[in-house]
Scaffold this active site. Structure first.
Site, PDB file in Angstrom:
ATOM      1  N   CYS A 130       0.803  -1.229   0.000  1.00  0.00           N
ATOM      2  CA  CYS A 130       0.000   0.000   0.000  1.00  0.00           C
ATOM      3  C   CYS A 130       0.833   1.276   0.000  1.00  0.00           C
ATOM      4  O   CYS A 130       0.404   2.295  -0.528  1.00  0.00           O
ATOM      5  CB  CYS A 130      -1.034  -0.014   1.123  1.00  0.00           C
ATOM      6  SG  CYS A 130      -0.347  -0.298   2.749  1.00  0.00           S
ATOM      7  N   CYS A 138      -3.421  -2.965  -1.180  1.00  0.00           N
ATOM      8  CA  CYS A 138      -2.360  -3.818  -0.632  1.00  0.00           C
ATOM      9  C   CYS A 138      -1.930  -4.923  -1.592  1.00  0.00           C
ATOM     10  O   CYS A 138      -1.477  -5.989  -1.169  1.00  0.00           O
ATOM     11  CB  CYS A 138      -2.807  -4.405   0.700  1.00  0.00           C
ATOM     12  SG  CYS A 138      -3.241  -3.153   1.904  1.00  0.00           S
ATOM     13  N   LYS A 204      -6.201  -9.103  10.886  1.00  0.00           N
ATOM     14  CA  LYS A 204      -6.141  -7.662  10.670  1.00  0.00           C
ATOM     15  C   LYS A 204      -7.543  -7.167  10.363  1.00  0.00           C
ATOM     16  O   LYS A 204      -8.142  -7.547   9.348  1.00  0.00           O
ATOM     17  CB  LYS A 204      -5.195  -7.391   9.504  1.00  0.00           C
ATOM     18  CG  LYS A 204      -5.075  -5.934   9.139  1.00  0.00           C
ATOM     19  CD  LYS A 204      -3.957  -5.764   8.127  1.00  0.00           C
ATOM     20  CE  LYS A 204      -3.916  -4.381   7.568  1.00  0.00           C
ATOM     21  NZ  LYS A 204      -2.830  -4.233   6.598  1.00  0.00           N
ATOM     22  N   ARG A 226     -10.750  -1.254   1.858  1.00  0.00           N
ATOM     23  CA  ARG A 226     -10.040  -2.508   2.100  1.00  0.00           C
ATOM     24  C   ARG A 226     -10.944  -3.533   2.783  1.00  0.00           C
ATOM     25  O   ARG A 226     -10.480  -4.570   3.241  1.00  0.00           O
ATOM     26  CB  ARG A 226      -8.791  -2.249   2.944  1.00  0.00           C
ATOM     27  CG  ARG A 226      -7.739  -1.377   2.253  1.00  0.00           C
ATOM     28  CD  ARG A 226      -6.457  -1.354   3.078  1.00  0.00           C
ATOM     29  NE  ARG A 226      -5.387  -0.600   2.451  1.00  0.00           N
ATOM     30  CZ  ARG A 226      -5.099   0.672   2.725  1.00  0.00           C
ATOM     31  NH1 ARG A 226      -5.808   1.324   3.604  1.00  0.00           N
ATOM     32  NH2 ARG A 226      -4.094   1.270   2.116  1.00  0.00           N
ATOM     33  N   GLU A 242      -8.844 -17.354  10.067  1.00  0.00           N
ATOM     34  CA  GLU A 242      -7.674 -16.746   9.404  1.00  0.00           C
ATOM     35  C   GLU A 242      -6.384 -17.117  10.138  1.00  0.00           C
ATOM     36  O   GLU A 242      -5.372 -17.432   9.517  1.00  0.00           O
ATOM     37  CB  GLU A 242      -7.802 -15.221   9.378  1.00  0.00           C
ATOM     38  CG  GLU A 242      -8.911 -14.680   8.505  1.00  0.00           C
ATOM     39  CD  GLU A 242      -8.587 -14.723   7.014  1.00  0.00           C
ATOM     40  OE1 GLU A 242      -7.449 -15.066   6.659  1.00  0.00           O
ATOM     41  OE2 GLU A 242      -9.496 -14.433   6.216  1.00  0.00           O
ATOM     42  N   LYS A 257      -4.450  -7.123  15.058  1.00  0.00           N
ATOM     43  CA  LYS A 257      -4.293  -5.684  14.832  1.00  0.00           C
ATOM     44  C   LYS A 257      -5.630  -5.067  14.492  1.00  0.00           C
ATOM     45  O   LYS A 257      -6.320  -5.630  13.639  1.00  0.00           O
ATOM     46  CB  LYS A 257      -3.308  -5.529  13.673  1.00  0.00           C
ATOM     47  CG  LYS A 257      -2.963  -4.136  13.296  1.00  0.00           C
ATOM     48  CD  LYS A 257      -1.970  -4.142  12.174  1.00  0.00           C
ATOM     49  CE  LYS A 257      -2.446  -3.171  11.126  1.00  0.00           C
ATOM     50  NZ  LYS A 257      -1.719  -3.127   9.937  1.00  0.00           N
ATOM     51  N   TYR A 322       4.163   2.072  19.466  1.00  0.00           N
ATOM     52  CA  TYR A 322       4.906   3.326  19.321  1.00  0.00           C
ATOM     53  C   TYR A 322       5.348   3.852  20.681  1.00  0.00           C
ATOM     54  O   TYR A 322       6.120   4.792  20.769  1.00  0.00           O
ATOM     55  CB  TYR A 322       4.048   4.365  18.583  1.00  0.00           C
ATOM     56  CG  TYR A 322       3.633   3.880  17.211  1.00  0.00           C
ATOM     57  CD1 TYR A 322       4.519   3.931  16.143  1.00  0.00           C
ATOM     58  CD2 TYR A 322       2.379   3.316  16.995  1.00  0.00           C
ATOM     59  CE1 TYR A 322       4.160   3.451  14.892  1.00  0.00           C
ATOM     60  CE2 TYR A 322       1.998   2.837  15.754  1.00  0.00           C
ATOM     61  CZ  TYR A 322       2.891   2.903  14.708  1.00  0.00           C
ATOM     62  OH  TYR A 322       2.546   2.413  13.479  1.00  0.00           O
TER      63      TYR A 322
HETATM   64  C1  PBG Z   1       0.286  -1.983   6.008  1.00  0.00           C
HETATM   65  C2  PBG Z   1       0.257  -1.617   7.440  1.00  0.00           C
HETATM   66  C3  PBG Z   1      -0.601  -0.700   8.035  1.00  0.00           C
HETATM   67  C4  PBG Z   1      -0.276  -0.699   9.386  1.00  0.00           C
HETATM   68  C5  PBG Z   1       0.785  -1.549   9.565  1.00  0.00           C
HETATM   69  N1  PBG Z   1       1.092  -2.122   8.338  1.00  0.00           N
HETATM   70  C6  PBG Z   1      -1.592   0.171   7.435  1.00  0.00           C
HETATM   71  C7  PBG Z   1      -2.841  -0.418   7.010  1.00  0.00           C
HETATM   72  O1  PBG Z   1      -3.138  -1.579   7.209  1.00  0.00           O
HETATM   73  O2  PBG Z   1      -3.592   0.354   6.398  1.00  0.00           O
HETATM   74  C8  PBG Z   1      -0.967   0.121  10.416  1.00  0.00           C
HETATM   75  C9  PBG Z   1      -0.171   0.430  11.575  1.00  0.00           C
HETATM   76  C10 PBG Z   1      -0.688   1.553  12.383  1.00  0.00           C
HETATM   77  O3  PBG Z   1      -1.794   2.088  12.183  1.00  0.00           O
HETATM   78  O4  PBG Z   1       0.041   1.933  13.299  1.00  0.00           O
HETATM   79  N2  PBG Z   1       1.456  -1.645   5.374  1.00  0.00           N
END
Ligand code: PBG
Length: 333
Positions: A130, A138, A204, A226, A242, A257, A322
């Protein structure tokens, strides 16, 4: 038991003191979950620019130029952090994300430099398209604007190989394309990288909490959404399915996530699969705490520690956050 007289009726006091909560020492002794600096992975953004730049929507986080990586990572290592995950902002984007496989791309250069400086550090790379595609999806799109599985997976294999070739320990595919783990595992095994691992973003969710990241990584979608390849927020069993598929395909670690709105999912996945579970406290979770703290509406240190502890208590073995440096400082105090 303590009883109070309330309008003539005896009720049990809610403030029943516990012998086990009487002192700080006792509370520490009986605490069931605690955080350690070993739990954390620090996400780092790297760019081709020559000056570091603060990310507006993520105060305290930066786009780092290549030549500042060593210094900032040395700081984290000093705090006890063992691992990082890298996100690259490429120089150029195109329809198919060509730069993902460029051996001199931003991630590949960053990994080589970091590996040279820190042989023991766990280096994880995000494998996705992405940030690299003009449309922001993606994967590679077919002529109808739908992800083309075959060409996306082939390119993902090449991307993963170029990352491990540069020195990455783990590749973390986050594109949610069916078969991504299997294809990457095969590519690694067939090219002498059988000891390099895969952290799968198997679970995710289609979340709005990635908003600040997408600004930071300049990966906002140009059109569409997405939802078709990320998990619907209301679903639990789909997440478990998944996760299981990716374990069967060879994932070493399963990622959930975002983290805080999905604590139940972290617990379910933990109970369901036998590999380690990692949770990603994403950009929106970070931004919420930061913004509230800036207004003095929340105590920053206490809220970040409480969130991280909650994520760990839910079952996360590893937390990508973070707040890795900030939390480590507090733990070490
Ligand atoms: C995709 C990716 C994302 C994040 C980590 N890897 C963005 C998405 O899925 O749109 C999000 C991480 C975050 O929000 O801190 N490369």
């Amino acid at each position: 038991m303590i009883f109070q007289q309330l309008k003539g009726i005896e009720v049990m006091s809610l403030q029943k003191p516990s012998r086990l909560r009487r002192t700080v020492g006792l509370r520490k002794l009986v605490r069931e979950t605690s955080l350690s600096v070993n739990d954390f992975i620090r996400p780092i953004f790297v760019t081709h620019r020559n000056k570091r730049q603060e990310i507006k929507s993520m105060p305290g986080q930066f786009h780092f130029p290549l030549d500042e990586l060593e210094k900032t990572i040395a700081g984290s290592i000093k705090l006890g952090i063992n691992g990082i995950i890298l996100f690259g902002i490429p120089k150029s984007k195109d329809e198919t994300g060509t730069d993902t496989t460029n051996d001199n791309g931003i991630i590949q250069q960053a990994v080589r430099n970091i590996r040279g400086a820190f042989p023991e550090l766990i280096i994880i790379t995000d494998a996705c398209f992405c940030q690299y595609t003009t449309h922001g999806h993606c994967g590679i799109l077919d002529k109808n604007g739908i992800i083309d599985r075959k060409s996306s997976l082939t390119q993902l294999q090449r991307q993963a190989l170029s990352h491990v070739n540069a020195g990455a320990d783990f590749v973390a595919p986050s594109c949610m394309i069916d078969g991504m783990v299997k294809y990457i595992r095969e590519a690694l095994d067939n090219n002498g990288f059988d000891m390099r691992g895969i952290i799968s973003y198997a679970v995710k969710y289609a979340s709005t909490f990635y908003g600040p990241f997408r600004n930071a990584a300049n990966s906002a979608l140009q059109q569409g959404d997405r939802q078709s390849y990320q998990i619907d927020t209301g679903n639990v069993r789909e997440a478990l399915k998944e996760a299981q598929i990716d374990v069967d395909e060879g994932a070493d670690i399963i990622m959930v996530k975002p983290a805080l709105p999905y604590l139940d999912i972290i617990r379910e996945v933990k109970n369901h699969v036998s590999c380690p579970v990692s949770a990603y406290q994403v950009s929106g979770e970070y931004a919420m705490i930061k913004a509230a703290a800036q207004h003095n509406w929340l105590d920053e240190n206490e809220s970040l520690m409480e969130s991280l502890l909650g994520i760990k208590r839910a079952g996360a073995d590893i937390i990508i956050t973070y707040f890795a440096d900030a939390a480590s400082k507090l733990i070490n105090k």
